[in-house]
Write a protein that holds these residues in place. Structure first.
Motif: not given
Length: 131
Positions: A49-58, A78-83, A96-101, A107-110
């Motif tokens: 879980r990653l904290g972000i500043g606003k809602g939307g699609l990332y 294709v992206g992540l929807t903020a909760e 988020v899925t964090l790949p190894p190494l 970014e917010n999609g627009g």
């Protein structure tokens, strides 16, 4: 605790050294932000879980584990929807899925507020039409 975003680069969580995950936010002078997460271990981290500043699609701007760089291509599709779940001192968050190494940059999609997967589907259809 979390961080108030006031400079060009601010760490969101300096206390995750045990898992070697380093999240931070970069801010442009106009207020645009991108979120950077470094996973410095060979262990994939699903469900981070990653904290972000606003809602939307990332969407991913960069995933250093992408197949185009010779990686395993683990990532966030294709992206992540903020909760509206406060996290790391931010009012919203994404899982988020964090790949190894690898480093993932989101970014917010627009800057468009997205309230449902129906809105996400509409956005994806428009993108596909422009391709």
């Amino acid at each position: 605790g979390g961080a108030e975003v006031v400079g060009p680069a601010v760490g969101l969580d300096a206390n995750d050294g045990d898992r070697s995950i380093f999240p931070y936010v970069r801010s442009a002078p106009n207020g645009d932000r991108c979120y950077v997460v470094v996973n410095a271990t060979p262990v994939p981290r699903n469900g981070y879980r990653l904290g972000i500043g606003k809602g939307g699609l990332y969407k991913e701007l960069l995933n250093t584990d992408s197949a185009i760089y010779g990686g395993s291509n683990a990532g966030n599709g294709v992206g992540l929807t903020a909760e509206q779940v406060p996290w790391q001192g931010q009012p919203w968050s994404v899982v988020v899925t964090l790949p190894p190494l690898a480093t993932v940059v989101l970014e917010n999609g627009g800057g468009r507020e997205t309230d449902s997967w129906q809105d996400v589907g509409e956005l994806l259809r428009r993108v596909a039409e422009q391709s």
